[in-house]
Motif scaffolding. Structure first.
Motif, mmCIF file in Angstrom:
data_model
loop_
_atom_site.group_PDB
_atom_site.id
_atom_site.type_symbol
_atom_site.label_atom_id
_atom_site.label_comp_id
_atom_site.label_asym_id
_atom_site.label_seq_id
_atom_site.Cartn_x
_atom_site.Cartn_y
_atom_site.Cartn_z
ATOM 1 N N LEU A 1 0.832 -1.216 0.000
ATOM 2 C CA LEU A 1 0.000 0.000 0.000
ATOM 3 C C LEU A 1 0.858 1.254 0.000
ATOM 4 O O LEU A 1 1.907 1.294 0.650
ATOM 5 C CB LEU A 1 -0.812 0.054 1.290
ATOM 6 N N ASP B 1 -2.179 6.535 -2.049
ATOM 7 C CA ASP B 1 -3.380 5.835 -2.518
ATOM 8 C C ASP B 1 -4.432 5.767 -1.413
ATOM 9 O O ASP B 1 -5.630 5.902 -1.673
ATOM 10 C CB ASP B 1 -3.033 4.413 -3.004
ATOM 11 N N MET B 2 -3.972 5.576 -0.180
ATOM 12 C CA MET B 2 -4.917 5.568 0.949
ATOM 13 C C MET B 2 -5.583 6.937 1.075
ATOM 14 O O MET B 2 -6.766 7.037 1.365
ATOM 15 C CB MET B 2 -4.203 5.248 2.274
ATOM 16 N N ASN C 1 -9.737 1.579 -0.730
ATOM 17 C CA ASN C 1 -8.570 0.840 -0.221
ATOM 18 C C ASN C 1 -8.854 0.143 1.100
ATOM 19 O O ASN C 1 -8.313 -0.929 1.358
ATOM 20 C CB ASN C 1 -7.354 1.766 -0.133
#
Ligand code: A3P
Length: 327
Positions: A225, A229-230, A237
């Motif tokens: 991860l 992106d989180m 996610n």
């Protein structure tokens, strides 16, 4: 936990006496152990972890590069894994109630830090005795993980972050927690160390690359991860993450707003404003507020010149680009 270099065991002392050594970032020297730079007390913990840890198939191990958003993901994983009891008691309401443990406990105290715990038999027993599924945390590189982690079916969630933002966050953190007598760590000095690979659990790029390559080989074992992106798609996610660790959200939970509740309790604004995270202290005195600064993507442009950004980007491209990893 011992933390202080003068308190480490004779076994560890003998080992580190033969290792390359560099001045550390916040306290204690860094030693190059199994290809990565660690403080001596964490090498002692890594030795115990490698020797004694027996992974269970339902263990969940969070691994991060320091300053990549560990605090956030600890909170998210904890809240995801511990949502059931309340939800089942009150299925028509969402599970994040006003007495949720995250409101009064630092995320750092909710997941045992394994190389910290494995320095010592007493703490080691606490990990061995934890109820399953165990949610554990480490900064150890993939190559230094115990064999039983690699060979069991336990899951690894790996979190990392854009190298420039990671560096800037680490530099600020170091200056917050360094003993006053050490003086300020200049940006230039920190940059030189980081780019030479001499950072806590670094080289940064090697740490990330090991997990990236392994996640390509074993996507069911390692979820790779990125902080960015989180931040960009937290709900998507989180759903993927919950499924990966074997605790998917049910339709009922999704409709009931459980995902949003978890994200709300764990978000920067909420966590950073809680008393426990503003005024608390971890064992051995570190202030919990040190783990919260801006919580933004791209803040490094405010600190790094275009020349330095170019340098970072070219190292990242050289080390990670050929393996298909981009930031
Ligand atoms: P910045 O210094 O860029 O603000 P770690 O938890 O691995 O030590 O990482 C610390 C970084 O994560 C800091 O980044 C901190 O502000 C950020 N952070 C802490 N809690 C967060 C949260 N709940 N959401 C997003 N970022 C968070």
């Amino acid at each position: 936990m011992i933390e202080k270099e003068e308190n480490i065991s004779q076994e560890c002392r003998d080992i580190i006496s033969g290792l390359p050594r560099e001045e550390g970032w916040f306290q204690n020297s860094l030693y190059q152990f199994q290809g990565f730079w660690h403080q001596a007390w964490l090498i002692q913990g890594a030795l115990g972890f490698q020797k004694h840890f027996k992974a269970c198939d339902d263990d969940i191990l969070l691994v991060t590069t320091p300053k990549s958003g560990t605090t956030w993901l600890k909170a998210i994983l904890y809240a995801t894994l511990n949502r059931y009891p309340t939800f089942h008691l009150f299925p028509t309401i969402t599970p994040i109630s006003h007495n949720h443990p995250l409101l009064t406990t630092s995320p750092h105290l909710l997941l045992p830090f394994v190389e910290g715990m494995y320095q010592d038999n007493i703490f080691r027993d606490q990990i061995d005795g934890m109820a399953s599924p165990r949610l554990l945390f480490t900064h150890m590189p993939y190559s230094s993980l115990p064999k039983s982690v690699k060979h069991s079916s336990c899951k690894i969630v790996f979190l990392c972050r854009n190298p420039k933002d990671n560096f800037v966050s680490l530099w600020h953190f170091a200056n917050k927690i360094r003993p006053k007598t050490w003086g300020t760590l200049s940006l230039e000095e920190a940059l030189d160390k980081f780019c030479r690979g001499v950072s806590p659990h670094g080289p940064f790029w090697n740490h990330v690359l090991e997990y990236w390559l392994e996640s390509l080989k074993r996507p069911d074992k390692i979820k790779f991860l990125k902080y960015e992106d989180m931040k960009d798609q937290p709900a998507t996610n989180l759903k993927i993450l919950a499924h990966f660790i074997g605790h998917s959200f049910s339709q009922e939970e999704e409709v009931g707003g459980v995902i949003d509740d978890i994200l709300s309790i764990c978000c920067f604004e909420n966590l950073s404003n809680l008393k426990v995270n503003k005024e608390g202290k971890l064992p051995f005195g570190m202030e919990t507020s040190a783990f919260f600064r801006k919580g933004q993507v791209g803040d490094s442009v405010n600190y790094l010149s275009s020349e330095i950004i170019e340098k970072f980007d070219s190292i990242t491209q050289e080390k990670l680009g050929p393996h298909g990893l981009k930031f």
